[in-house]
Design a protein around this motif. Structure first.
Motif, PDB file in Angstrom:
ATOM      1  N   ILE A  85       5.334  53.888  51.586  1.00 30.78           N
ATOM      2  CA  ILE A  85       4.340  51.937  52.410  1.00 30.78           C
ATOM      3  C   ILE A  85       4.788  51.580  53.179  1.00 30.78           C
ATOM      4  O   ILE A  85       3.477  51.508  53.884  1.00 30.78           O
ATOM      5  CB  ILE A  85       4.873  50.855  50.585  1.00 30.78           C
ATOM      6  N   ARG A  86       5.405  51.956  54.172  1.00 36.56           N
ATOM      7  CA  ARG A  86       5.642  51.836  55.184  1.00 36.56           C
ATOM      8  C   ARG A  86       5.616  51.961  55.867  1.00 36.56           C
ATOM      9  O   ARG A  86       5.148  52.366  57.032  1.00 36.56           O
ATOM     10  CB  ARG A  86       7.199  50.974  55.320  1.00 36.56           C
ATOM     11  N   THR A  87       5.663  53.766  55.779  1.00 39.95           N
ATOM     12  CA  THR A  87       4.501  54.599  56.282  1.00 39.95           C
ATOM     13  C   THR A  87       3.231  54.881  56.270  1.00 39.95           C
ATOM     14  O   THR A  87       2.608  56.163  56.415  1.00 39.95           O
ATOM     15  CB  THR A  87       5.307  56.279  55.562  1.00 39.95           C
ATOM     16  N   THR A  88       2.676  53.840  55.944  1.00 38.64           N
ATOM     17  CA  THR A  88       1.369  53.781  55.199  1.00 38.64           C
ATOM     18  C   THR A  88       0.939  54.998  54.977  1.00 38.64           C
ATOM     19  O   THR A  88      -0.683  55.633  54.912  1.00 38.64           O
ATOM     20  CB  THR A  88       0.439  53.413  56.398  1.00 38.64           C
ATOM     21  N   GLY A  89       1.340  55.834  53.567  1.00 39.67           N
ATOM     22  CA  GLY A  89       0.863  56.675  52.902  1.00 39.67           C
ATOM     23  C   GLY A  89       0.157  58.052  53.778  1.00 39.67           C
ATOM     24  O   GLY A  89       0.168  58.874  53.055  1.00 39.67           O
ATOM     25  N   THR A  90       1.074  58.122  55.167  1.00 40.38           N
ATOM     26  CA  THR A  90       1.175  59.286  55.551  1.00 40.38           C
ATOM     27  C   THR A  90       2.499  60.261  55.343  1.00 40.38           C
ATOM     28  O   THR A  90       3.688  59.752  55.777  1.00 40.38           O
ATOM     29  CB  THR A  90       1.279  58.965  57.341  1.00 40.38           C
ATOM     30  N   PHE A  91       2.313  61.453  54.702  1.00 44.00           N
ATOM     31  CA  PHE A  91       3.377  62.102  54.183  1.00 44.00           C
ATOM     32  C   PHE A  91       3.278  63.516  55.400  1.00 44.00           C
ATOM     33  O   PHE A  91       2.548  63.955  55.327  1.00 44.00           O
ATOM     34  CB  PHE A  91       2.841  62.605  53.347  1.00 44.00           C
ATOM     35  N   THR A  92       4.570  63.441  56.277  1.00 45.81           N
ATOM     36  CA  THR A  92       5.223  64.207  57.362  1.00 45.81           C
ATOM     37  C   THR A  92       6.024  65.158  56.131  1.00 45.81           C
ATOM     38  O   THR A  92       5.840  64.963  54.921  1.00 45.81           O
ATOM     39  CB  THR A  92       6.024  63.839  57.732  1.00 45.81           C
ATOM     40  N   TYR A  93       5.952  66.573  56.668  1.00 41.85           N
ATOM     41  CA  TYR A  93       6.898  67.163  56.589  1.00 41.85           C
ATOM     42  C   TYR A  93       8.117  67.138  55.673  1.00 41.85           C
ATOM     43  O   TYR A  93       8.356  66.995  54.138  1.00 41.85           O
ATOM     44  CB  TYR A  93       7.076  68.985  56.928  1.00 41.85           C
ATOM     45  N   GLU A  94       8.890  66.326  55.963  1.00 44.25           N
ATOM     46  CA  GLU A  94      10.025  66.141  55.724  1.00 44.25           C
ATOM     47  C   GLU A  94       9.520  65.308  54.455  1.00 44.25           C
ATOM     48  O   GLU A  94      10.776  65.289  53.287  1.00 44.25           O
ATOM     49  CB  GLU A  94      11.043  64.957  56.807  1.00 44.25           C
ATOM     50  N   LEU A  95       9.280  64.003  54.417  1.00 38.42           N
ATOM     51  CA  LEU A  95       8.598  63.193  53.212  1.00 38.42           C
ATOM     52  C   LEU A  95       7.989  63.793  51.895  1.00 38.42           C
ATOM     53  O   LEU A  95       8.467  63.891  51.258  1.00 38.42           O
ATOM     54  CB  LEU A  95       7.638  61.848  53.727  1.00 38.42           C
ATOM     55  N   TYR A  96       7.989  65.246  52.327  1.00 38.09           N
ATOM     56  CA  TYR A  96       6.540  65.738  51.328  1.00 38.09           C
ATOM     57  C   TYR A  96       7.838  66.226  50.899  1.00 38.09           C
ATOM     58  O   TYR A  96       8.255  66.442  49.259  1.00 38.09           O
ATOM     59  CB  TYR A  96       5.944  66.921  51.433  1.00 38.09           C
ATOM     60  N   ARG A  97       8.615  67.202  51.242  1.00 39.52           N
ATOM     61  CA  ARG A  97      10.409  68.243  50.771  1.00 39.52           C
ATOM     62  C   ARG A  97      11.574  66.966  50.037  1.00 39.52           C
ATOM     63  O   ARG A  97      11.937  67.228  48.800  1.00 39.52           O
ATOM     64  CB  ARG A  97      11.405  67.839  52.636  1.00 39.52           C
ATOM     65  N   GLU A  98      11.092  65.566  50.706  1.00 43.10           N
ATOM     66  CA  GLU A  98      11.780  65.126  50.050  1.00 43.10           C
ATOM     67  C   GLU A  98      11.635  64.279  48.956  1.00 43.10           C
ATOM     68  O   GLU A  98      11.686  64.324  47.364  1.00 43.10           O
ATOM     69  CB  GLU A  98      12.809  63.121  50.556  1.00 43.10           C
ATOM     70  N   LEU A  99       9.991  64.273  48.535  1.00 43.15           N
ATOM     71  CA  LEU A  99       8.817  63.598  47.683  1.00 43.15           C
ATOM     72  C   LEU A  99       9.362  65.090  46.410  1.00 43.15           C
ATOM     73  O   LEU A  99       8.965  64.341  45.142  1.00 43.15           O
ATOM     74  CB  LEU A  99       7.548  63.963  47.047  1.00 43.15           C
ATOM     75  N   THR A 100       9.356  66.277  47.156  1.00 44.34           N
ATOM     76  CA  THR A 100      10.134  67.049  45.960  1.00 44.34           C
ATOM     77  C   THR A 100      10.654  66.848  45.182  1.00 44.34           C
ATOM     78  O   THR A 100      10.889  67.790  44.121  1.00 44.34           O
ATOM     79  CB  THR A 100       9.369  68.471  46.576  1.00 44.34           C
ATOM     80  N   LYS A 101      12.152  66.929  46.091  1.00 41.69           N
ATOM     81  CA  LYS A 101      13.571  66.370  45.509  1.00 41.69           C
ATOM     82  C   LYS A 101      12.936  65.819  44.208  1.00 41.69           C
ATOM     83  O   LYS A 101      14.124  66.114  43.198  1.00 41.69           O
ATOM     84  CB  LYS A 101      14.358  67.319  46.033  1.00 41.69           C
ATOM     85  N   LEU A 102      12.541  64.476  44.755  1.00 47.17           N
ATOM     86  CA  LEU A 102      12.550  63.629  43.679  1.00 47.17           C
ATOM     87  C   LEU A 102      12.233  63.860  42.691  1.00 47.17           C
ATOM     88  O   LEU A 102      12.794  63.435  41.732  1.00 47.17           O
ATOM     89  CB  LEU A 102      11.893  62.592  44.462  1.00 47.17           C
ATOM     90  N   VAL A 103      10.976  64.571  42.832  1.00 47.62           N
ATOM     91  CA  VAL A 103      10.366  64.855  41.639  1.00 47.62           C
ATOM     92  C   VAL A 103      11.156  65.583  40.554  1.00 47.62           C
ATOM     93  O   VAL A 103      10.772  66.033  39.354  1.00 47.62           O
ATOM     94  CB  VAL A 103       8.721  65.185  41.972  1.00 47.62           C
ATOM     95  N   SER A 104      11.160  66.800  41.483  1.00 44.87           N
ATOM     96  CA  SER A 104      12.126  67.806  40.439  1.00 44.87           C
ATOM     97  C   SER A 104      13.288  67.247  40.000  1.00 44.87           C
ATOM     98  O   SER A 104      13.489  67.714  38.942  1.00 44.87           O
ATOM     99  CB  SER A 104      12.800  69.260  41.413  1.00 44.87           C
ATOM    100  N   PHE A 105      14.145  66.423  40.687  1.00 52.02           N
ATOM    101  CA  PHE A 105      15.222  65.705  40.087  1.00 52.02           C
ATOM    102  C   PHE A 105      14.689  64.968  38.098  1.00 52.02           C
ATOM    103  O   PHE A 105      15.264  65.011  37.819  1.00 52.02           O
ATOM    104  CB  PHE A 105      16.147  64.448  40.619  1.00 52.02           C
TER     105      PHE A 105
END
Length: 143
Positions: A68-88
């Motif tokens: 939310i604080r990044t206004t919904g803009t996903f950087t590569y790093e944020l995508y990578r962390e998202l993928t790790k979280l969803v995988s977890f």
């Protein structure tokens, strides 16, 4: 979950993770309340699962706040962390499904209670639904 969200898919999958981790936490309580005569090791394991789901839910909520604080803009790093979280979250659900199947097979109060088996299978079905969503998102081009 609908896949027409396109560039909003990362946000949508976070919503799903948040909802299903809370559901799974609640399912541990349902099992304990419905089957009060569970063997001690299973009863105690359900408390551990409840804590694990609460912690996972908290991780997802914190990630949502970050997003939310990044206004919904996903950087590569944020995508990578998202993928790790969803995988977890996905792997946690897979392990919970295995635990629930173990309960159905090994816990006498469940083995001998047809209603308990139906409830357990419903709980498994719900976690499997989330697993399907998480896999679809992880293996799609939207995340």
């Amino acid at each position: 979950m609908q896949f027409y969200y396109r560039n909003q898919m990362p946000l949508r999958v976070l919503d799903e993770c948040e909802f299903w981790k809370q559901q799974e936490e609640e399912h541990t309580v349902v099992i304990r309340e419905l089957m009060k005569d569970l063997e001690t090791e299973f009863f105690d394991a359900l408390f551990e699962w409840e804590t694990a789901f609460r912690e996972a839910h908290g991780r997802v909520v914190r990630f949502i706040e970050t997003t939310i604080r990044t206004t919904g803009t996903f950087t590569y790093e944020l995508y990578r962390e998202l993928t790790k979280l969803v995988s977890f979250c996905l792997e946690q659900s897979v392990q919970f499904i295995a635990f629930c199947n173990q309960l159905i097979q090994e816990s006498e109060p469940i083995v001998n209670n047809p209603t308990a088996k139906v409830v357990m299978k419903h709980i498994i079905d719900e976690s499997e639904y989330f697993v399907g969503i998480a896999q679809a998102v992880l293996y799609s081009k939207y995340i």
